[in-house]
Design a protein around this motif. Sequence first.
Motif, PDB file in Angstrom:
ATOM      1  N   THR A  17       0.832  -1.198   0.000  1.00  0.00           N
ATOM      2  CA  THR A  17       0.000   0.000   0.000  1.00  0.00           C
ATOM      3  C   THR A  17       0.869   1.250   0.000  1.00  0.00           C
ATOM      4  O   THR A  17       0.641   2.191  -0.769  1.00  0.00           O
ATOM      5  CB  THR A  17      -0.922  -0.004   1.246  1.00  0.00           C
ATOM      6  OG1 THR A  17      -1.787  -1.116   1.147  1.00  0.00           O
ATOM      7  CG2 THR A  17      -1.731   1.271   1.339  1.00  0.00           C
ATOM      8  N   ASN A  21       1.096   3.833  -3.363  1.00  0.00           N
ATOM      9  CA  ASN A  21       0.606   5.206  -3.213  1.00  0.00           C
ATOM     10  C   ASN A  21       1.729   6.233  -3.142  1.00  0.00           C
ATOM     11  O   ASN A  21       1.571   7.365  -3.599  1.00  0.00           O
ATOM     12  CB  ASN A  21      -0.314   5.281  -1.985  1.00  0.00           C
ATOM     13  CG  ASN A  21      -1.584   4.483  -2.220  1.00  0.00           C
ATOM     14  OD1 ASN A  21      -2.423   4.868  -3.035  1.00  0.00           O
ATOM     15  ND2 ASN A  21      -1.717   3.355  -1.547  1.00  0.00           N
ATOM     16  N   PHE A 218      -8.212   2.249   1.439  1.00  0.00           N
ATOM     17  CA  PHE A 218      -7.140   1.470   0.828  1.00  0.00           C
ATOM     18  C   PHE A 218      -7.668   0.147   0.271  1.00  0.00           C
ATOM     19  O   PHE A 218      -7.240  -0.321  -0.778  1.00  0.00           O
ATOM     20  CB  PHE A 218      -6.022   1.218   1.845  1.00  0.00           C
ATOM     21  CG  PHE A 218      -5.342   2.474   2.297  1.00  0.00           C
ATOM     22  CD1 PHE A 218      -4.670   3.278   1.383  1.00  0.00           C
ATOM     23  CD2 PHE A 218      -5.392   2.877   3.615  1.00  0.00           C
ATOM     24  CE1 PHE A 218      -4.056   4.454   1.784  1.00  0.00           C
ATOM     25  CE2 PHE A 218      -4.782   4.048   4.031  1.00  0.00           C
ATOM     26  CZ  PHE A 218      -4.120   4.850   3.118  1.00  0.00           C
ATOM     27  N   SER A 222      -7.642  -0.834  -3.652  1.00  0.00           N
ATOM     28  CA  SER A 222      -7.044  -2.078  -4.108  1.00  0.00           C
ATOM     29  C   SER A 222      -8.051  -2.903  -4.903  1.00  0.00           C
ATOM     30  O   SER A 222      -7.716  -3.511  -5.926  1.00  0.00           O
ATOM     31  CB  SER A 222      -6.544  -2.851  -2.882  1.00  0.00           C
ATOM     32  OG  SER A 222      -6.065  -4.098  -3.256  1.00  0.00           O
ATOM     33  N   VAL A 228      -4.867   5.056  -4.143  1.00  0.00           N
ATOM     34  CA  VAL A 228      -5.976   5.612  -3.378  1.00  0.00           C
ATOM     35  C   VAL A 228      -6.296   7.051  -3.814  1.00  0.00           C
ATOM     36  O   VAL A 228      -7.447   7.489  -3.776  1.00  0.00           O
ATOM     37  CB  VAL A 228      -5.659   5.518  -1.859  1.00  0.00           C
ATOM     38  CG1 VAL A 228      -4.549   6.474  -1.472  1.00  0.00           C
ATOM     39  CG2 VAL A 228      -6.887   5.724  -1.017  1.00  0.00           C
ATOM     40  N   ALA A 237      -6.522  11.011   1.531  1.00  0.00           N
ATOM     41  CA  ALA A 237      -5.452  10.018   1.607  1.00  0.00           C
ATOM     42  C   ALA A 237      -4.262  10.439   0.756  1.00  0.00           C
ATOM     43  O   ALA A 237      -3.105  10.207   1.115  1.00  0.00           O
ATOM     44  CB  ALA A 237      -5.978   8.661   1.149  1.00  0.00           C
TER      45      ALA A 237
END
Lengths: 263, 226
Positions: A17, A21, A218, A222, A228, A237
Amino acid sequence: MISIAVSSQKGGVGKTTVSINLAHAFARAGVRTLLVDADPQGSVGLSLTRQSRLLAGFYDYLADPGLPLDRLIVPTRLETFSLVASGQASDYEAGGAGMGAHLARVRAFLRSVSARGFDLCLIDTAAGLFGVTGDVIASSDAIMIPQQAEPLGIRSVPKLLEGLNRLRVMNPRLSVLGVCLTMVQHDLAESTEAAAALRQLLPPDMVFQTQIPRDGLFIRASARGLPVGVLEDGAGAQVVFDSLRAEIESKLEPADHRHGYPG
Amino acid sequence: MDPINPWLDPVEVRRMAERLLKPVADPVRSVVDAGFDEGFVGFDAGAPPVRAQATQVIPARIVPPHPEPPPLPPREPVAAEDVPHPAPVAVETAPVPVVEAPEEKSSTTARGPFLDRIHRFRDWMRHHFAATGIFILDREGAVIFDESSHGRLHFLARSLAMASRRPGATAGNVHVKIGAGATLEVIPVETPYGCLVLGAVVPESLQPAAVAAVMEALGQVAAPQA
């Protein structure tokens, strides 16, 4: 070019993650960014491309000296953002050769990425600091460490530091950007206490000010195969990852002159 | 109950963390290192390897021995038991003390012939290839013989040997330029006792026929024919 390994001692701390991002945040800022999935589980590919199971990738490059980098690069809708999937050889490699077995190939890979004109190569590694992950860290300019804000994760920090000190013997120029707290839950005392304990434990420069909250966004991102920040309600985010990017840039500044990173 | 501190030593953690934030000085170059440049991938302090131009890892194909390779060191009948079984030596990047004979061997009679053969092999390498810093590692990476006194070279040699291995194929030699007029030649040699890895610093990379001769010679050192 700067290469940054995103690695951790423990699994499941949010490396993928953070990698996706953060890479997206750099790319949005105009930095020509290559996100490399060096995790045999192929999480980046599984998150962002439906064809990831069919793509040749990083592990194929390690296994086949004849494979050119150009065959691995997957462009995205954002011109400055490209991917390299983990590849088909990853299942075979997951069993793991020893540390150092792929050092020369990993370094050849990074030289090719630099020659291809990327400014930043962000490498999402498998958990642990050994095997191919160790070789990636021993070849990278810098490392950042996502760390879940929970007691068990914090207890693993000594082992993490020990491993990094060992790898720095192999790669003295490795810059340790720091630990980034992830999955922080402000409504859970154990989570905030663990975050506070880590900040107390480590030198201030070793812990990013930016921390990544646990957020359903998140999971939604995904599910849709997107960073995000691309979601309709993902602006908040995105600000978090822009902040993380800015912190990294400030930490890399002293190295800019050495590496020619455009910042 | 404190969920963190009882599980770790905060002072030690802090010390390790602070060490990570400090820049690491260039490795102290020993006499053996003199002349190694920044292209040396073993410890690339200084210039980033992405820019390094001097490093060349060139897997070479091994061909049958040249009709006229350098004469091999003289053979000597030896019992199989004096083939070394060295004590485990961790392959670290820190300098490793010179290990001239397996520690497990206490009998000088048992060590003598093997050491003699090793020394003859070393002299032969020096004479024919101007080789220096010769070392031999066993299949576990433990040091069998070393006159380089440099653990980083061992690590580099082992990494290169492993990286050059291909499934189902004989391990090939690899060389890497480590400085002006200095190339680390790494030659894995299959023996009845496993794969030995020979490392030697030579002025120029060895030709395939020379590599084949060296492989044969080291094979005889490990398991001499009666």
